[in-house]
Write an enzyme that holds these catalytic residues in place. Sequence first.
Site, PDB file in Angstrom:
ATOM      1  N   CYS A  81       7.593   2.984   5.145  1.00 30.09           N
ATOM      2  CA  CYS A  81       6.470   3.881   5.376  1.00 30.09           C
ATOM      3  C   CYS A  81       5.886   3.645   6.769  1.00 30.09           C
ATOM      4  O   CYS A  81       5.597   2.501   7.135  1.00 30.09           O
ATOM      5  CB  CYS A  81       5.403   3.654   4.312  1.00 30.09           C
ATOM      6  N   CYS A  84       2.120   2.152   6.301  1.00 26.10           N
ATOM      7  CA  CYS A  84       1.782   0.798   5.830  1.00 26.10           C
ATOM      8  C   CYS A  84       2.955  -0.174   5.832  1.00 26.10           C
ATOM      9  O   CYS A  84       2.807  -1.314   5.411  1.00 26.10           O
ATOM     10  CB  CYS A  84       1.174   0.875   4.433  1.00 26.10           C
ATOM     11  N   CYS A 129       3.873   7.431  -0.790  1.00 19.98           N
ATOM     12  CA  CYS A 129       4.012   5.984  -0.694  1.00 19.98           C
ATOM     13  C   CYS A 129       3.116   5.347  -1.751  1.00 19.98           C
ATOM     14  O   CYS A 129       1.935   5.685  -1.856  1.00 19.98           O
ATOM     15  CB  CYS A 129       3.603   5.518   0.700  1.00 19.98           C
ATOM     16  N   CYS A 132       0.045   3.207   0.215  1.00 22.61           N
ATOM     17  CA  CYS A 132      -1.032   3.828   0.999  1.00 22.61           C
ATOM     18  C   CYS A 132      -1.284   5.292   0.623  1.00 22.61           C
ATOM     19  O   CYS A 132      -2.220   5.896   1.125  1.00 22.61           O
ATOM     20  CB  CYS A 132      -0.754   3.724   2.497  1.00 22.61           C
ATOM     21  N   CYS A 152      13.832  14.467  -0.426  1.00 22.28           N
ATOM     22  CA  CYS A 152      13.835  15.125   0.876  1.00 22.28           C
ATOM     23  C   CYS A 152      12.589  14.648   1.632  1.00 22.28           C
ATOM     24  O   CYS A 152      11.477  15.099   1.353  1.00 22.28           O
ATOM     25  CB  CYS A 152      13.842  16.642   0.669  1.00 22.28           C
TER      26      CYS A 152
END
Length: 163
Positions: A81, A84, A129, A132, A152
């Site tokens: 991510c 984070c 995510c 976060c 995707c």
Amino acid sequence: MMTRRNTLFSLAALPAALVGLRDLLAGSQAHAARAYEVTHTDAEWKKLLTPDQYSVLRKAGTETPYTSPLNKEKRAGIFSCAGCALPLFSSATKFESGTGWPSFWQPLDKAVVEESDTTLFMKRTEVLCRRCGGHLGHVFDDGPKPTGLRYCMNGVAMNFKAA
């Protein structure tokens, strides 16, 4: 019959309607019901992320297809991510979907959460995510075996670290 008064009331409501349409088309959603480990104020997110990352991760935007360098990434490694640094996907599950976005058939264990997304007049499954709450993309049921899923993802929402 449209009177002058009706016309003025209609015009007065136009700005609010346009803002609502803009938010609907942009896909912006609030995920306030879920608590996340990593949180920042909107101003802090704007400082931590590039404008494109902020648009995608925090406002559920979508990057232009075929623009992410991660779409062509073929090395072994981990996609994390951009908000984070939580590891999200292994390169072992990446495949070429032909859609213009990095696609995977499975996330890492406990890396993402999924929520219903009804923006743009359709029903989809949004992928966020887990740590976060950043918007990553959507998951569809037209992927390869063994899962049949296609995660995707927006490349701008992730960073890649080679193994």
